[in-house]
Design an enzyme around this catalytic site. Structure first.
Site, short mmCIF file in Angstrom:
data_model
loop_
_atom_site.label_atom_id
_atom_site.label_comp_id
_atom_site.label_asym_id
_atom_site.label_seq_id
_atom_site.Cartn_x
_atom_site.Cartn_y
_atom_site.Cartn_z
N ASN A 28 38.33 80.74 -91.07
CA ASN A 28 39.12 80.76 -92.31
C ASN A 28 39.19 82.13 -92.97
O ASN A 28 39.77 82.26 -94.05
CB ASN A 28 38.53 79.76 -93.31
CG ASN A 28 38.64 78.33 -92.83
OD1 ASN A 28 39.63 77.95 -92.21
ND2 ASN A 28 37.61 77.54 -93.08
N ARG A 87 38.69 98.43 -72.51
CA ARG A 87 38.37 99.31 -73.63
C ARG A 87 37.78 98.52 -74.79
O ARG A 87 36.89 99.00 -75.49
CB ARG A 87 39.63 100.08 -74.07
CG ARG A 87 39.33 101.32 -74.92
CD ARG A 87 39.32 101.01 -76.40
NE ARG A 87 40.49 100.26 -76.76
CZ ARG A 87 40.47 99.26 -77.64
NH1 ARG A 87 39.36 98.89 -78.24
NH2 ARG A 87 41.59 98.60 -77.92
N GLU A 107 40.89 94.23 -85.74
CA GLU A 107 40.25 95.33 -86.48
C GLU A 107 41.18 95.90 -87.55
O GLU A 107 41.29 97.11 -87.72
CB GLU A 107 39.75 96.40 -85.52
CG GLU A 107 38.70 95.84 -84.57
CD GLU A 107 37.88 96.88 -83.86
OE1 GLU A 107 37.71 97.98 -84.42
OE2 GLU A 107 37.41 96.59 -82.75
N ILE A 161 35.65 86.58 -81.01
CA ILE A 161 34.58 87.55 -80.84
C ILE A 161 34.57 88.08 -79.40
O ILE A 161 34.21 87.34 -78.47
CB ILE A 161 33.21 86.93 -81.19
CG1 ILE A 161 33.25 86.25 -82.56
CG2 ILE A 161 32.13 87.99 -81.13
CD1 ILE A 161 33.64 87.14 -83.71
N ARG A 190 37.79 101.63 -84.83
CA ARG A 190 39.22 101.90 -84.99
C ARG A 190 39.57 103.31 -84.52
O ARG A 190 40.66 103.54 -83.99
CB ARG A 190 39.62 101.72 -86.46
CG ARG A 190 39.62 100.28 -86.93
CD ARG A 190 39.63 100.19 -88.45
NE ARG A 190 39.63 98.82 -88.93
CZ ARG A 190 39.37 98.46 -90.17
NH1 ARG A 190 39.07 99.39 -91.08
NH2 ARG A 190 39.41 97.18 -90.53
N THR A 237 34.62 88.07 -88.08
CA THR A 237 35.76 87.18 -88.30
C THR A 237 35.35 85.72 -88.22
O THR A 237 34.58 85.32 -87.35
CB THR A 237 36.86 87.47 -87.26
OG1 THR A 237 37.32 88.80 -87.43
CG2 THR A 237 38.03 86.51 -87.40
#
EC number: 1.3.8.6
Length: 438
Positions: free
Chosen positions: A183, A138, A414, A213, A294, A180
């Site tokens: 840091n 998914r 997320e 990732i 989301r 992302t």
């Protein structure tokens, strides 16, 4: 394409894939509970159906049901047979992307460009069926649909849409989303990746590193967000093979092992101006993508939770201890009742959110509420199911421990559970609490 049109497409494509029939094993039986249970006899009085406690089925359109059922068959017949060894050996099967493209389930809410144009609820039902098998599968679909195709469709130029979306929809191209950094996880505004404009040759030079990732080691396209010299955040479309671009795999994961996860390392990568997403220049861009992804997660995690509930229920009925089934134990029944309640409430909340999305009435806070609630509850359900299975619960052949491990990551990525609490807290009080003294 209309909902009915995509339903017909899904069905017609399915025959071309020639799904094999696999022998039923105990470990997969719970996933087929809905097929094997006897429906209550019709009577004049309502009868409670634990498989659909608040009758979600009647609130779905005929097309949504057909899309879901077709994709459920694919997931159970083609994916369930692969996941055990894929997870055990940490293998991502690229062929799955082609198969999903053939079925028309990549970027399914986008209208045109080879995409299906289905409802947000239909998309949620697809993620639910896929995560019933595995969160890693998914995750791949979510990234492709919501974090790669969505920004190109929403923030891209018409030329970019025509160039990339058809290939992404067919599964010929696989993309990833770079936000992302090592840091900067929950604080993307602090990103260190930089884009320097080169007016002389109409390009940008990108330097920086992204991490955790999904899809990056196997990606053809990279949607990367970087800070420009004017301090604006812009999105860039990078292509595999660009000089200075690499995507090493992250090894040793204990979660999402059936998906490929890596880094994006950019060492002065030259990107033409035509690859800049022209219609956004702030964090609203990546945040808009994340809200779309989301939403799919809110449905998906409940698919994993349902699998765990069905597996725990069947195990409790079959397992004899002290001369009686485990299901006769009051504590076990309470756990099952709690699981069913949380799943049911979560699904109906997802349905409402999906309808609101299709009416353009959904807000990011609504998505945060359900992402936080459903991920947390699904993780709790997986842990309780593992407990009901006792020692067998840690065997991957029962699949529950895999779901529990996967959901640890899904509850984090997320937007962590706590970050979504702060999003809601800001909406409730009008005060942001992400930083101190600001």
């Amino acid at each position: 394409m209309s909902l009915r049109g995509v339903s017909a497409r899904l069905l017609s494509r399915r025959s071309g894939l020639r799904f094999p029939r696999f022998p039923r094993t105990w470990s997969s039986a719970a996933a087929h509970t809905e097929k094997t249970q006897i429906r209550p006899a019709k009577s004049s009085r309502p009868v409670f159906d634990w498989k659909d406690p608040l009758i979600l089925e009647e609130q779905l359109t005929a097309d949504e049901k057909l899309i879901r059922d077709t994709f459920r068959n694919y997931c159970q017949e083609r994916l369930m047979s692969r996941i055990l060894l894929a997870n055990r050996n940490e293998v991502f099967h690229r062929d799955i992307v082609y198969e999903m493209g053939e079925l028309g389930v990549l970027g399914p809410t986008i209208k045109g460009y080879g995409c299906a144009g289905v409802s947000s609820v239909a998309y949620g039902l697809l993620t639910r069926e896929l995560e019933r098998v595995d969160s890693g599968y998914r995750s791949m679909m979510s990234v492709q649909s919501s974090l790669v195709m969505h920004p190109i469709y929403t923030y891209g130029s018409e030329e970019q849409r025509q160039k990339y979306l058809p290939g992404l929809a067919k599964g010929e191209l696989l993309g990833c989303f770079g936000l992302t950094e090592p840091n900067h996880g929950s604080d993307p505004g602090g990103m260190e990746t930089r884009a320097r404009h080169n007016p002389s040759n109409q390009s940008y030079t990108l330097s920086g590193t992204k991490t955790w990732i999904t899809n990056s080691p196997v990606a053809d396209l990279f949607i990367v967000w970087a800070r420009c010299e004017d301090n604006c955040i812009r999105g860039f479309i990078l292509e595999k093979g660009m000089r200075g671009l690499s995507a090493p795999r992250i090894e040793g994961k204990f979660s999402l092992r059936a998906s490929a996860t890596g880094m994006i390392i950019m060492d002065s990568v030259e990107v033409p101006e035509e690859n800049v997403l022209p219609n956004v220049s702030s964090l609203a861009g990546p945040f808009g993508c994340l809200n779309t992804a989301r939403y799919g997660i809110t449905w998906g995690v409940l698919g994993a939770a349902e699998f765990c509930l069905h597996t725990a229920r069947q195990y409790a009925l079959d397992r004899i201890q002290f001369g009686v089934p485990l299901a006769r134990n009051q504590l076990v029944q309470k756990k099952l009742a709690d699981m069913l309640t949380e799943i049911t409430l979560g699904l109906h909340a997802c349905l409402q959110l999906g309808r609101l999305k299709d009416q353009d009435k959904a807000t990011p806070e609504m998505v945060s509420m359900l992402k936080r609630n459903n991920c947390g509850k699904a993780l709790d359900i997986a842990r309780q199911a593992r407990d009901i299975l006792g020692g067998n619960g840690i065997s991957d052949e029962y699949h529950v421990i895999r779901h529990a491990m996967n959901l640890e990551a899904v509850n984090t990525y997320e937007g962590t559970h706590d970050i979504h609490a702060l999003i809601l807290g800001r909406a409730i009080t009008g005060i942001q609490a992400f930083t101190v003294g600001k």
